[in-house]
Design a protein around this motif. Structure first.
Motif, mmCIF file in Angstrom:
data_model
loop_
_atom_site.group_PDB
_atom_site.id
_atom_site.type_symbol
_atom_site.label_atom_id
_atom_site.label_comp_id
_atom_site.label_asym_id
_atom_site.label_seq_id
_atom_site.Cartn_x
_atom_site.Cartn_y
_atom_site.Cartn_z
ATOM 1 N N LYS A 117 0.821 -1.220 0.000
ATOM 2 C CA LYS A 117 0.000 0.000 0.000
ATOM 3 C C LYS A 117 0.852 1.266 0.000
ATOM 4 O O LYS A 117 0.454 2.295 -0.539
ATOM 5 C CB LYS A 117 -0.946 0.007 1.201
ATOM 6 N N ALA A 118 2.037 1.198 0.616
ATOM 7 C CA ALA A 118 2.932 2.360 0.668
ATOM 8 C C ALA A 118 3.837 2.421 -0.553
ATOM 9 O O ALA A 118 4.588 3.384 -0.711
ATOM 10 C CB ALA A 118 3.778 2.302 1.934
ATOM 11 N N ALA A 119 3.785 1.388 -1.397
ATOM 12 C CA ALA A 119 4.610 1.296 -2.606
ATOM 13 C C ALA A 119 6.100 1.334 -2.271
ATOM 14 O O ALA A 119 6.884 2.049 -2.901
ATOM 15 C CB ALA A 119 4.238 2.383 -3.609
ATOM 16 N N VAL A 120 6.489 0.547 -1.250
ATOM 17 C CA VAL A 120 7.895 0.417 -0.873
ATOM 18 C C VAL A 120 8.244 -1.066 -0.845
ATOM 19 O O VAL A 120 7.357 -1.925 -0.817
ATOM 20 C CB VAL A 120 8.189 1.074 0.497
ATOM 21 N N SER A 121 9.547 -1.332 -0.823
ATOM 22 C CA SER A 121 9.963 -2.737 -0.858
ATOM 23 C C SER A 121 10.387 -3.274 0.499
ATOM 24 O O SER A 121 10.661 -4.464 0.625
ATOM 25 C CB SER A 121 11.115 -2.920 -1.851
ATOM 26 N N GLY A 122 10.456 -2.426 1.521
ATOM 27 C CA GLY A 122 10.862 -2.931 2.823
ATOM 28 C C GLY A 122 10.886 -1.852 3.889
ATOM 29 O O GLY A 122 10.508 -0.693 3.658
ATOM 30 N N ARG A 123 11.342 -2.259 5.062
ATOM 31 C CA ARG A 123 11.387 -1.398 6.244
ATOM 32 C C ARG A 123 12.185 -0.123 5.999
ATOM 33 O O ARG A 123 11.758 0.972 6.367
ATOM 34 C CB ARG A 123 11.987 -2.170 7.416
ATOM 35 N N GLY A 124 13.350 -0.241 5.397
ATOM 36 C CA GLY A 124 14.210 0.924 5.159
ATOM 37 C C GLY A 124 13.523 1.988 4.326
ATOM 38 O O GLY A 124 13.573 3.182 4.651
ATOM 39 N N GLN A 125 12.869 1.572 3.251
ATOM 40 C CA GLN A 125 12.164 2.535 2.407
ATOM 41 C C GLN A 125 10.955 3.126 3.127
ATOM 42 O O GLN A 125 10.650 4.314 2.960
ATOM 43 C CB GLN A 125 11.713 1.874 1.099
ATOM 44 N N LEU A 126 10.274 2.318 3.926
ATOM 45 C CA LEU A 126 9.127 2.813 4.684
ATOM 46 C C LEU A 126 9.565 3.922 5.648
ATOM 47 O O LEU A 126 8.977 5.002 5.677
ATOM 48 C CB LEU A 126 8.468 1.662 5.468
ATOM 49 N N VAL A 127 10.620 3.666 6.386
ATOM 50 C CA VAL A 127 11.128 4.657 7.337
ATOM 51 C C VAL A 127 11.623 5.899 6.604
ATOM 52 O O VAL A 127 11.387 7.030 7.036
ATOM 53 C CB VAL A 127 12.237 4.041 8.218
ATOM 54 N N SER A 128 12.288 5.700 5.463
ATOM 55 C CA SER A 128 12.838 6.849 4.729
ATOM 56 C C SER A 128 11.740 7.780 4.218
ATOM 57 O O SER A 128 11.970 8.983 4.087
ATOM 58 C CB SER A 128 13.741 6.397 3.583
ATOM 59 N N LEU A 129 10.549 7.253 3.939
ATOM 60 C CA LEU A 129 9.433 8.112 3.527
ATOM 61 C C LEU A 129 9.137 9.164 4.597
ATOM 62 O O LEU A 129 8.925 10.336 4.292
ATOM 63 C CB LEU A 129 8.159 7.290 3.290
ATOM 64 N N PHE A 130 9.149 8.739 5.835
ATOM 65 C CA PHE A 130 8.833 9.646 6.934
ATOM 66 C C PHE A 130 9.991 10.606 7.214
ATOM 67 O O PHE A 130 9.771 11.784 7.466
ATOM 68 C CB PHE A 130 8.456 8.853 8.186
ATOM 69 N N ILE A 131 11.193 10.105 7.147
ATOM 70 C CA ILE A 131 12.362 10.957 7.385
ATOM 71 C C ILE A 131 12.441 12.044 6.316
ATOM 72 O O ILE A 131 12.683 13.210 6.626
ATOM 73 C CB ILE A 131 13.651 10.120 7.434
ATOM 74 N N GLU A 132 12.213 11.668 5.068
ATOM 75 C CA GLU A 132 12.257 12.659 3.981
ATOM 76 C C GLU A 132 11.215 13.742 4.190
ATOM 77 O O GLU A 132 11.496 14.923 4.004
ATOM 78 C CB GLU A 132 12.036 11.972 2.634
ATOM 79 N N ASP A 133 10.002 13.353 4.593
ATOM 80 C CA ASP A 133 8.952 14.350 4.828
ATOM 81 C C ASP A 133 9.310 15.274 5.992
ATOM 82 O O ASP A 133 9.077 16.482 5.932
ATOM 83 C CB ASP A 133 7.611 13.680 5.110
ATOM 84 N N LEU A 134 9.881 14.715 7.053
ATOM 85 C CA LEU A 134 10.242 15.538 8.205
ATOM 86 C C LEU A 134 11.384 16.487 7.883
ATOM 87 O O LEU A 134 11.445 17.601 8.403
ATOM 88 C CB LEU A 134 10.606 14.653 9.397
ATOM 89 N N LEU A 135 12.302 16.049 7.014
ATOM 90 C CA LEU A 135 13.445 16.887 6.657
ATOM 91 C C LEU A 135 13.146 17.852 5.506
ATOM 92 O O LEU A 135 13.932 18.750 5.251
ATOM 93 C CB LEU A 135 14.648 16.012 6.280
ATOM 94 N N ALA A 136 12.001 17.678 4.884
ATOM 95 C CA ALA A 136 11.672 18.503 3.709
ATOM 96 C C ALA A 136 11.491 19.962 4.054
ATOM 97 O O ALA A 136 11.691 20.834 3.226
ATOM 98 C CB ALA A 136 10.401 17.966 3.039
ATOM 99 N N GLY A 137 11.132 20.274 5.267
ATOM 100 C CA GLY A 137 10.950 21.667 5.641
ATOM 101 C C GLY A 137 10.110 21.792 6.874
ATOM 102 O O GLY A 137 9.685 20.801 7.451
ATOM 103 N N PRO A 138 9.884 23.030 7.284
ATOM 104 C CA PRO A 138 9.107 23.240 8.510
ATOM 105 C C PRO A 138 7.674 22.785 8.340
ATOM 106 O O PRO A 138 7.111 22.834 7.254
ATOM 107 C CB PRO A 138 9.176 24.751 8.727
ATOM 108 N N ILE A 139 7.126 22.343 9.419
ATOM 109 C CA ILE A 139 5.748 21.897 9.450
ATOM 110 C C ILE A 139 4.927 23.072 9.953
ATOM 111 O O ILE A 139 5.160 23.581 11.039
ATOM 112 C CB ILE A 139 5.590 20.667 10.369
ATOM 113 N N GLU A 140 3.983 23.526 9.162
ATOM 114 C CA GLU A 140 3.212 24.717 9.514
ATOM 115 C C GLU A 140 1.800 24.326 9.915
ATOM 116 O O GLU A 140 1.147 23.558 9.224
ATOM 117 C CB GLU A 140 3.177 25.683 8.331
ATOM 118 N N GLY A 141 1.351 24.864 11.010
ATOM 119 C CA GLY A 141 -0.036 24.679 11.440
ATOM 120 C C GLY A 141 -0.435 23.234 11.658
ATOM 121 O O GLY A 141 -1.591 22.891 11.527
ATOM 122 N N GLY A 142 0.531 22.370 11.958
ATOM 123 C CA GLY A 142 0.218 20.974 12.219
ATOM 124 C C GLY A 142 0.014 20.160 10.962
ATOM 125 O O GLY A 142 -0.143 18.963 11.019
ATOM 126 N N ALA A 143 -0.003 20.797 9.791
ATOM 127 C CA ALA A 143 -0.194 20.061 8.539
ATOM 128 C C ALA A 143 1.146 19.523 8.075
ATOM 129 O O ALA A 143 2.156 20.188 8.157
ATOM 130 C CB ALA A 143 -0.783 20.964 7.475
#
Length: 176
Positions: free
Chosen positions: A147-173
């Motif tokens: 469902k996440a279109a990843v091949s394993g744990r490493g890619q799953l975790v990297s999706l979240f890390i990339e989003d968190l490092l992409a920039g500031p989170i504004e207004g909780g979104a």
């Protein structure tokens, strides 16, 4: 609540109190030595090179106490900002996980398994925590990866890390 070093607030407060107590002792010592210089000056009737040196040493001690206080205050402020940033990051990750899990259409069981997996639990640990078999956890994980279109744990975790490092989170979104 713990700090990034794993300290709980109680020992941290004790260290802060100990540093403040040490500064108070230094201040008392300085007051004693300054009064001693004043008394010696009155008894001698004039200021000698020795008394000048004692007064200079006392002023150095006072300057050290002031600098100590300023550094302590700055360190406490920096620690408070770091703790706040860490709290925001933790909340952002939880929000991001919830949003992603909903977007992927994970079932509650799949979301539970995915959450434990992202936190670093092994399949055996997830099975024990959920009271299910390892085969069930593997089935849920395969569904999560698909469902996440990843091949394993490493890619799953990297999706979240990339989003968190992409920039500031504004207004909780959080970006998706």
């Amino acid at each position: 609540m713990t700090t990034e070093r794993g300290d709980s607030p109680k020992p941290r407060r004790r260290r802060e109190a100990a540093l403040i107590a040490l500064m108070a002792v230094q201040l008392l010592c300085s007051a004693f030595f300054i009064s001693d210089v004043i008394t010696d000056t009155m008894e001698a009737g004039s200021i000698s090179a020795h008394l000048d040196l004692e007064m200079l040493a006392n002023l150095g001690l006072i300057a050290g106490i002031v600098v100590e206080g300023l550094v302590l205050r700055a360190m406490l402020a920096r620690e408070a900002r770091s703790a706040q940033a860490l709290s925001v990051a933790r909340g952002a990750l939880a929000t991001l996980m919830q949003q992603r899990f909903e977007a992927w259409g994970l079932t509650p069981s799949e979301a539970d398994v995915a959450g434990f997996t992202i936190k670093g639990c092994t399949i055996a640990e997830v099975a024990a925590l959920r009271g299910s078999s390892e085969a069930t956890v593997k089935t849920h994980l395969n569904a999560v990866y698909r469902k996440a279109a990843v091949s394993g744990r490493g890619q799953l975790v990297s999706l979240f890390i990339e989003d968190l490092l992409a920039g500031p989170i504004e207004g909780g979104a959080v970006g998706g």
